[in-house]
Design a protein around this motif. Sequence first.
Motif, PDB file in Angstrom:
ATOM      1  N   PHE A  92       0.819  -1.213   0.000  1.00 14.33           N
ATOM      2  CA  PHE A  92       0.000   0.000   0.000  1.00 14.33           C
ATOM      3  C   PHE A  92       0.859   1.272   0.000  1.00 14.33           C
ATOM      4  CE2 PHE A  92      -2.138  -3.276   2.671  1.00 14.33           C
ATOM      5  CZ  PHE A  92      -3.050  -3.679   1.723  1.00 14.33           C
ATOM      6  N   ARG A 114     -14.787 -11.643  -2.091  1.00 10.09           N
ATOM      7  CA  ARG A 114     -14.026 -11.679  -0.845  1.00 10.09           C
ATOM      8  C   ARG A 114     -12.526 -11.655  -1.070  1.00 10.09           C
ATOM      9  NH1 ARG A 114     -14.875 -16.288   3.808  1.00 10.09           N
ATOM     10  NH2 ARG A 114     -13.175 -15.626   5.144  1.00 10.09           N
ATOM     11  N   LYS A 115     -12.114 -11.921  -2.315  1.00 10.88           N
ATOM     12  CA  LYS A 115     -10.679 -12.000  -2.592  1.00 10.88           C
ATOM     13  C   LYS A 115     -10.264 -11.168  -3.792  1.00 10.88           C
ATOM     14  CE  LYS A 115      -9.528 -15.075   0.602  1.00 10.88           C
ATOM     15  NZ  LYS A 115      -8.528 -14.780   1.660  1.00 10.88           N
ATOM     16  N   MET A 174      -7.992  -9.308  -1.255  1.00 12.03           N
ATOM     17  CA  MET A 174      -8.684  -8.381  -0.354  1.00 12.03           C
ATOM     18  C   MET A 174     -10.196  -8.448  -0.583  1.00 12.03           C
ATOM     19  SD  MET A 174      -6.159  -5.212  -0.954  1.00 12.03           S
ATOM     20  CE  MET A 174      -4.419  -5.587  -1.152  1.00 12.03           C
ATOM     21  N   HIS A 196     -10.383  -4.502   4.118  1.00 11.23           N
ATOM     22  CA  HIS A 196      -9.149  -5.206   4.479  1.00 11.23           C
ATOM     23  C   HIS A 196      -9.354  -5.893   5.819  1.00 11.23           C
ATOM     24  CE1 HIS A 196      -6.611  -3.535   1.411  1.00 11.23           C
ATOM     25  NE2 HIS A 196      -6.894  -2.303   1.746  1.00 11.23           N
TER      26      HIS A 196
END
Lengths: 92, 388
Positions: free
Chosen positions: A13, B10-11, B33, B53
């Motif tokens: 990130f 979900r991913k 994520m 997340h």
Amino acid sequence: MAKVQLTRHLYAFFPQLEGKELMVAGSTVADVVQGLEAIAPGFAFYVCDERGRLRTHVNIFVGEDRVADRARLTDRVQTDSRVFIMQALSGG
Amino acid sequence: MSDRILVGTRKGAFVVGKGRGGWTPHLAGHAGMGVNFLARDPHTGALWAALGHGHWGAKLSRSDDDGKSWADASQVKYPADARYLGHAIPSEDSTEIPGPTQIKPATLLKLWTLAFGAPGTIYVGTIPGGLFVSRDGGESFALNLPLWNHESRGGDLSNGGGSGVTHWFGTPASEGGEFAPGIHSVLVDPRDPDRVLVAVSTAGVLETRDGGQSWRSRNKGLVMDYQPDPTAEWGHDPHSIELCPGQPDHIWQQNHCGVFYSSDGAETWKKVSFPDQGVHFGFPVAVDVAHGGTAWVVPGKADMERMAIDGGLFVARTQDGGESWEMLREGLPQKHAYDVVLRHALGISGDRLAFGSTTGNLYVSENRGESWSTVANNLPPIYSVRFG
């Protein structure tokens, strides 16, 4: 200046932090998080919620010790401390 | 009709494109994520993803290149003085018996839905029940205070005020859900962007006609089976609401307690489900673009089981305002199917519909649900399906 080490997941990130030696000034863990926020805007909201509380699935260690004050991050940091920001072992 | 389906799972975020070989999904970012909602701003073309997340909290993400790259958007955050009345739940750390309600500081628990209004206006529905609005194309978001401080949830608590009584409840999913109310549906009237409907689990439906300055309940005709007064003004559990773009006063609601239809702009609702036919419980609803009396639902078996009824997956369609329903099964598995389709996981574009299940199955119909074809069987659990 505390030396900070991050879980590699955070580099996904904040790629601008990768490969850098992160030295951050401050006397508490909260100061360290704010120092990282200054370097990488948005960082604090990944580690803490809007109230500055450490997110449930995040761990911070000062040296070998897990932070005691997850609500305000008042744990003391020395100039030669090493601070580790990790993710908790959780998921699915 | 759109040739692209945006799928939040979900991913990760998936974009499913239609080519000569049929529909093909590809992973378009946020691998690993949770993507609660994935949608395109029709005014700018930008893709927006509402992320959950597991470790790092809820985040809003934006792509200006169709998912090739993503960047954190301006984040949705509750103001420092935002608090809400919650129902106290003893935890394993509790040393005292808590009172019935407690004032909790609000922090963002989940980004649940996105909606686009007039150019530049973006709505974000969240848990614990805050509606965030951007008027600058997503550069900044602000909590809508008239709804946050609505009398139905105890009024303005910020200065020690408020009634101390809330009618908003959390209805957490059993897996990792939150015991706090959530806004999962935001509908903007295409005739008048100042008219917006929101649906809250659990409180009911609220409407503004003045761009969010004031809100009122829109729950007349709804009935519930889990509170002493089935027709109380508050406490209803809409699972999703959708309106007909061509006839915006025609609004459909898949509720925990049945399917409801309004032909008067949500002034009144009529229960139109038929439990004996299997049309009762479910999460999503889709409404025809032009005909307000035509809608689709994907029923599940009651709230105790929440999966396909008797192992056979079907979509139910009405073309007469819920007076009768057709069970559309062609192309869908009729044995050993245990799929559940979540509230945002049924999309429509013209005659084309698509839906995805928590079992990772994605289906498309080109003919208004008459028949279905399988796009994928091994996607991650699917949270949202939107054309765009």
